[in-house]
Scaffold this motif. Structure first.
Motif, PDB file in Angstrom:
ATOM      1  N   VAL A  79      15.171   6.211  -2.487  1.00 29.32           N
ATOM      2  CA  VAL A  79      14.776   5.579  -1.221  1.00 29.32           C
ATOM      3  C   VAL A  79      14.545   4.087  -1.430  1.00 29.32           C
ATOM      4  O   VAL A  79      14.974   3.261  -0.623  1.00 29.32           O
ATOM      5  CB  VAL A  79      13.517   6.263  -0.642  1.00 29.32           C
ATOM      6  CG1 VAL A  79      12.920   5.458   0.489  1.00 29.32           C
ATOM      7  CG2 VAL A  79      13.847   7.664  -0.165  1.00 29.32           C
ATOM      8  N   GLY A  80      13.890   3.722  -2.524  1.00 29.57           N
ATOM      9  CA  GLY A  80      13.639   2.309  -2.805  1.00 29.57           C
ATOM     10  C   GLY A  80      14.922   1.516  -2.985  1.00 29.57           C
ATOM     11  O   GLY A  80      15.050   0.402  -2.466  1.00 29.57           O
ATOM     12  N   GLY A  95      11.738  -6.463  -3.749  1.00 30.08           N
ATOM     13  CA  GLY A  95      11.302  -5.475  -4.732  1.00 30.08           C
ATOM     14  C   GLY A  95       9.963  -4.862  -4.373  1.00 30.08           C
ATOM     15  O   GLY A  95       9.753  -3.651  -4.501  1.00 30.08           O
ATOM     16  N   MET A  96       9.028  -5.686  -3.913  1.00 25.10           N
ATOM     17  CA  MET A  96       7.716  -5.178  -3.539  1.00 25.10           C
ATOM     18  C   MET A  96       7.813  -4.252  -2.326  1.00 25.10           C
ATOM     19  O   MET A  96       7.263  -3.147  -2.332  1.00 25.10           O
ATOM     20  CB  MET A  96       6.765  -6.330  -3.235  1.00 25.10           C
ATOM     21  CG  MET A  96       5.362  -5.880  -2.890  1.00 25.10           C
ATOM     22  SD  MET A  96       4.209  -7.225  -2.588  1.00 25.10           S
ATOM     23  CE  MET A  96       4.874  -7.961  -1.112  1.00 25.10           C
ATOM     24  N   LEU A  97       8.524  -4.681  -1.288  1.00 26.05           N
ATOM     25  CA  LEU A  97       8.638  -3.858  -0.086  1.00 26.05           C
ATOM     26  C   LEU A  97       9.364  -2.541  -0.354  1.00 26.05           C
ATOM     27  O   LEU A  97       8.906  -1.471   0.045  1.00 26.05           O
ATOM     28  CB  LEU A  97       9.360  -4.633   1.013  1.00 26.05           C
ATOM     29  CG  LEU A  97       8.584  -5.760   1.667  1.00 26.05           C
ATOM     30  CD1 LEU A  97       9.462  -6.518   2.648  1.00 26.05           C
ATOM     31  CD2 LEU A  97       7.358  -5.222   2.361  1.00 26.05           C
ATOM     32  N   SER A  98      10.496  -2.611  -1.033  1.00 27.65           N
ATOM     33  CA  SER A  98      11.240  -1.374  -1.287  1.00 27.65           C
ATOM     34  C   SER A  98      10.492  -0.477  -2.277  1.00 27.65           C
ATOM     35  O   SER A  98      10.554   0.751  -2.176  1.00 27.65           O
ATOM     36  CB  SER A  98      12.653  -1.680  -1.779  1.00 27.65           C
ATOM     37  OG  SER A  98      12.602  -2.411  -2.975  1.00 27.65           O
ATOM     38  N   LEU A 127       7.622   4.442  -3.095  1.00 28.84           N
ATOM     39  CA  LEU A 127       6.428   5.157  -3.545  1.00 28.84           C
ATOM     40  C   LEU A 127       5.875   6.041  -2.436  1.00 28.84           C
ATOM     41  O   LEU A 127       5.486   7.189  -2.666  1.00 28.84           O
ATOM     42  CB  LEU A 127       5.365   4.162  -4.004  1.00 28.84           C
ATOM     43  CG  LEU A 127       4.055   4.757  -4.506  1.00 28.84           C
ATOM     44  CD1 LEU A 127       4.305   5.633  -5.730  1.00 28.84           C
ATOM     45  CD2 LEU A 127       3.070   3.658  -4.823  1.00 28.84           C
ATOM     46  N   ASN A 128       5.876   5.528  -1.227  1.00 25.29           N
ATOM     47  CA  ASN A 128       5.427   6.328  -0.086  1.00 25.29           C
ATOM     48  C   ASN A 128       6.340   7.536   0.118  1.00 25.29           C
ATOM     49  O   ASN A 128       5.870   8.639   0.387  1.00 25.29           O
ATOM     50  CB  ASN A 128       5.393   5.460   1.176  1.00 25.29           C
ATOM     51  CG  ASN A 128       4.711   6.154   2.323  1.00 25.29           C
ATOM     52  OD1 ASN A 128       3.841   6.996   2.128  1.00 25.29           O
ATOM     53  ND2 ASN A 128       5.106   5.793   3.531  1.00 25.29           N
ATOM     54  N   ALA A 129       7.644   7.340  -0.021  1.00 25.33           N
ATOM     55  CA  ALA A 129       8.584   8.454   0.140  1.00 25.33           C
ATOM     56  C   ALA A 129       8.406   9.485  -0.967  1.00 25.33           C
ATOM     57  O   ALA A 129       8.532  10.687  -0.731  1.00 25.33           O
ATOM     58  CB  ALA A 129      10.019   7.930   0.145  1.00 25.33           C
TER      59      ALA A 129
END
Length: 155
Positions: free
Chosen positions: A59-60, A130-133, A138-140
């Motif tokens: 996902v990231g 990188g931070m957003l993805s 991590l949430n996914a």
């Protein structure tokens, strides 16, 4: 001080002030610290589960590619003035508060598939995307569907 594409603002409001770089570089460190303190046990559990880990990484990566393509830093569609030869240049660009050196790669025809390719990367862009993805991945990875047994309190 010489600025090429945009007019310069001298002094503390300039796009090369060290405080701006400190803010951009410190933000992911602060976000990482908060996530580690608040969800450290969940992160460790996710890292032990290979399926959740792979799902989160997938996902990231997909979201990083999405963010790059939506912002125009990754493109397979040539615009007016696209070069006829392979071009690799480093240009200054303002991204996320500051002026960053940006590596731009333009390939008129990728080998074997014959489509144009454009990629631009800068340290500021890599940090923010990188931070957003990473956060979304991590949430996914922590998502667990609710099954019938767990809804009834059996699991």
């Amino acid at each position: 001080m010489d600025c090429i594409p945009l007019p310069c603002i001298p002094g503390p409001a300039s796009d090369t002030h060290p405080l701006g770089y400190a803010i951009v570089l410190g933000t992911p460190l602060l976000v990482g610290y908060v996530v580690w303190k608040d969800a450290g046990s969940i992160i460790r559990a996710v890292m032990r589960d290979p399926v959740a880990r792979r799902f989160g990484i997938g996902v990231g990566v997909v979201l990083a590619l999405f963010f790059l393509s939506v912002t125009g830093y990754l493109s397979f569609f040539p615009e007016d003035g696209f070069p006829d030869t392979v071009t690799v240049v480093v240009l200054p660009a303002i991204y996320q508060l500051m002026s960053w050196p940006t590596l731009e790669i333009a390939i008129p025809h990728l080998p074997f598939i014959h489509i144009p390719f454009f990629l631009a990367l800068s340290p500021g862009q890599v940090i923010i995307v990188g931070m957003l993805s990473g956060l979304i991945g991590l949430n996914a990875a922590t998502y667990r569907p609710v099954t019938g047994a767990s809804r009834n309190g059996l699991v």
